[in-house]
Design an enzyme around this catalytic site. Structure first.
Site, short mmCIF file in Angstrom:
data_model
loop_
_atom_site.label_atom_id
_atom_site.label_comp_id
_atom_site.label_asym_id
_atom_site.label_seq_id
_atom_site.Cartn_x
_atom_site.Cartn_y
_atom_site.Cartn_z
N CYS A 2 11.26 -29.39 32.49
CA CYS A 2 12.42 -28.57 32.14
C CYS A 2 12.58 -28.51 30.63
O CYS A 2 12.46 -29.49 29.93
CB CYS A 2 13.68 -29.06 32.86
SG CYS A 2 14.22 -30.70 32.43
N CYS A 21 21.55 -29.49 26.84
CA CYS A 21 22.15 -30.60 27.59
C CYS A 21 22.59 -31.68 26.62
O CYS A 21 21.88 -31.98 25.66
CB CYS A 21 21.13 -31.18 28.58
SG CYS A 21 21.79 -32.57 29.53
N LEU A 72 17.24 -41.86 38.13
CA LEU A 72 17.43 -43.30 37.88
C LEU A 72 16.53 -43.75 36.73
O LEU A 72 17.02 -44.20 35.70
CB LEU A 72 17.12 -44.07 39.17
CG LEU A 72 17.63 -45.49 39.22
CD1 LEU A 72 19.14 -45.53 39.17
CD2 LEU A 72 17.13 -46.20 40.47
N GLU A 78 15.68 -21.30 31.68
CA GLU A 78 14.45 -21.23 32.48
C GLU A 78 14.70 -21.44 33.96
O GLU A 78 15.64 -22.13 34.34
CB GLU A 78 13.50 -22.36 32.06
CG GLU A 78 13.23 -22.42 30.61
CD GLU A 78 12.40 -23.64 30.25
OE1 GLU A 78 12.17 -23.83 29.06
OE2 GLU A 78 11.99 -24.39 31.15
N CYS A 127 18.70 -37.73 27.10
CA CYS A 127 17.65 -38.61 27.62
C CYS A 127 16.43 -38.49 26.70
O CYS A 127 16.05 -37.39 26.31
CB CYS A 127 17.28 -38.22 29.05
SG CYS A 127 18.72 -38.23 30.13
N CYS A 166 13.25 -36.23 27.57
CA CYS A 166 13.48 -34.89 28.13
C CYS A 166 13.54 -33.81 27.06
O CYS A 166 14.27 -33.92 26.08
CB CYS A 166 14.79 -34.88 28.92
SG CYS A 166 15.18 -33.25 29.57
#
Ligand code: SAH
Ligand code: SF4
Length: 341
Positions: free
Chosen positions: A330, A109, A212, A89, A113, A116
């Site tokens: 994302c 990925c 962070l 994307e 996380c 996400c």
């Protein structure tokens, strides 16, 4: 065969020298690709036939396939298919200072996380430099506009694909390439320490943003597994070194997650952690996704958090909310597409 949009100036010059040509041919090719934007080698009319033939036998000019596009008020999201069927994307955002494009750097990925959507798909492969360059060129062509800013904040961890990412930056930053100023390019990382160290020696003034999202190790490790490998204590040492060596201001991204990291306690802790650093905090309203349980913080909490940082003299901005109606966090467009939504 290689794709010509993945050749930085150095590589293209080396290519020409290797086939017994003058290296300035590389500049001519760049002008055709990025200034005149031709779509076939045959259109490069000031280059001799035999050189065109070498180019044709050594490179493709294949583009990505635009599968869908979703338009919102000040945002447009694109889903591209790569040559091997993988999907990525890019998100275009219209700002008062220009048009910025958020691009992907990997298929999936591996950082995992917990908040996400991109991380729900494990990394399938890295994107090649040309696949990053083409996200920009094709959105510009599609919308008939110029992109002034690029952020590497789409799907993927850029510093898990360092060589292709820096090759991409070489190409888009080159004055005869896409000619984006280095200060108009931002790389966002979850904190891959060895690559941040390497990046200190990269010769371009590209912005660095650090995701962070928590001011202490306990919380950060819960949200971002990478923190177990590269904990805050080590990360902060490297970042201070980065600021000292490069003289660049760092950005810290902080997603505001309701009842997770958005209390007064965390605001104070964050202020303490960043005290005296040449940096600013970009607070990000969380974009809720259908698969993940986190909720976004209330406006009230966001303002309180902001005020505490301000009072403690931390530079801080709240990111404008873009495109929650177009799955703009994302990874969301891809995962909704795959599920047939
Ligand atoms: N992997 C890199 C770059 C891609 S993620 C990184 O983590 O920095 C880019 C940013 O989007 C990160 O700060 C990430 O934490 C954030 N992000 C991920 N999911 C989000 C969501 N649902 N809403 C808002 N921001 C999100
Ligand atoms: Fe990967 Fe960044 Fe998503 Fe974390 S936030 S899973 S590093 S894309």
């Amino acid at each position: 065969m290689k794709n010509v949009y993945g050749m930085n100036m150095q590589k293209l010059e080396d290519y020409f020298v290797n086939i017994g040509q003058k290296k300035f041919k590389a500049i001519q090719v760049y002008e055709w690709l990025y200034d005149k934007r031709v779509s076939s080698f045959d259109d490069m009319t000031n280059i001799k036939k035999d050189v065109i033939n070498s180019l044709k036998s050594d490179f493709t000019m294949d583009k990505l396939k635009l599968l869908t596009k979703k338009k919102g008020k000040d945002v447009c999201k694109y889903l591209f298919e790569l040559h091997d069927g993988n999907k990525i994307e890019a998100v275009l955002m219209y700002h008062d200072y220009g048009n910025s494009l958020c691009i992907s750097t990997q298929v999936g990925c591996n950082m995992g996380c917990t908040f996400c959507e991109s991380g729900r798909l494990k990394k399938v492969r890295n994107l090649e430099a040309y696949e990053m360059v083409l996200q920009i060129l094709q959105v510009e062509q599609e919308e008939k506009l110029r992109i002034s800013h690029v952020v590497l904040m789409g799907i993927g961890e850029p510093f898990d694909n360092y060589d292709n990412v820096t090759c991409f930056v070489d190409i888009v930053n080159h004055p005869k390439g896409v000619a984006l100023g280095a200060r108009h390019i931002t790389i966002s990382t979850s904190g891959v320490i060895p690559k941040i160290k390497e990046f200190m020696n990269y010769d371009k003034q590209v912005n660095l943003a650090i995701s962070l999202h928590a001011p202490n190790d306990e919380l950060r490790s819960k949200l971002m597994p990478i923190n177990r490998a590269y904990p805050l204590k080590d990360l902060m040492v490297v970042l201070k070194e980065y600021i000292k060596r490069t003289n660049r201001r760092l950005t810290f991204e902080y997603i505001m997650l309701k009842d997770v990291n958005d209390s007064e306690k965390e605001a104070l802790e964050l202020a303490h952690l960043l005290k005296g650093m040449n940096c600013y905090v970009n607070m990000i309203p969380y974009n809720e996704t259908s698969h993940i349980i986190y909720k976004k913080s209330s406006k009230d909490n966001i303002m309180k958090f902001y005020d505490i940082l301000k009072k403690n003299r931390i530079n801080v901005t709240i990111r404008r909310e873009f495109g929650s109606n177009v799955d703009a966090a994302c990874g969301q467009l891809r995962s909704n597409y795959e599920e047939g939504k």
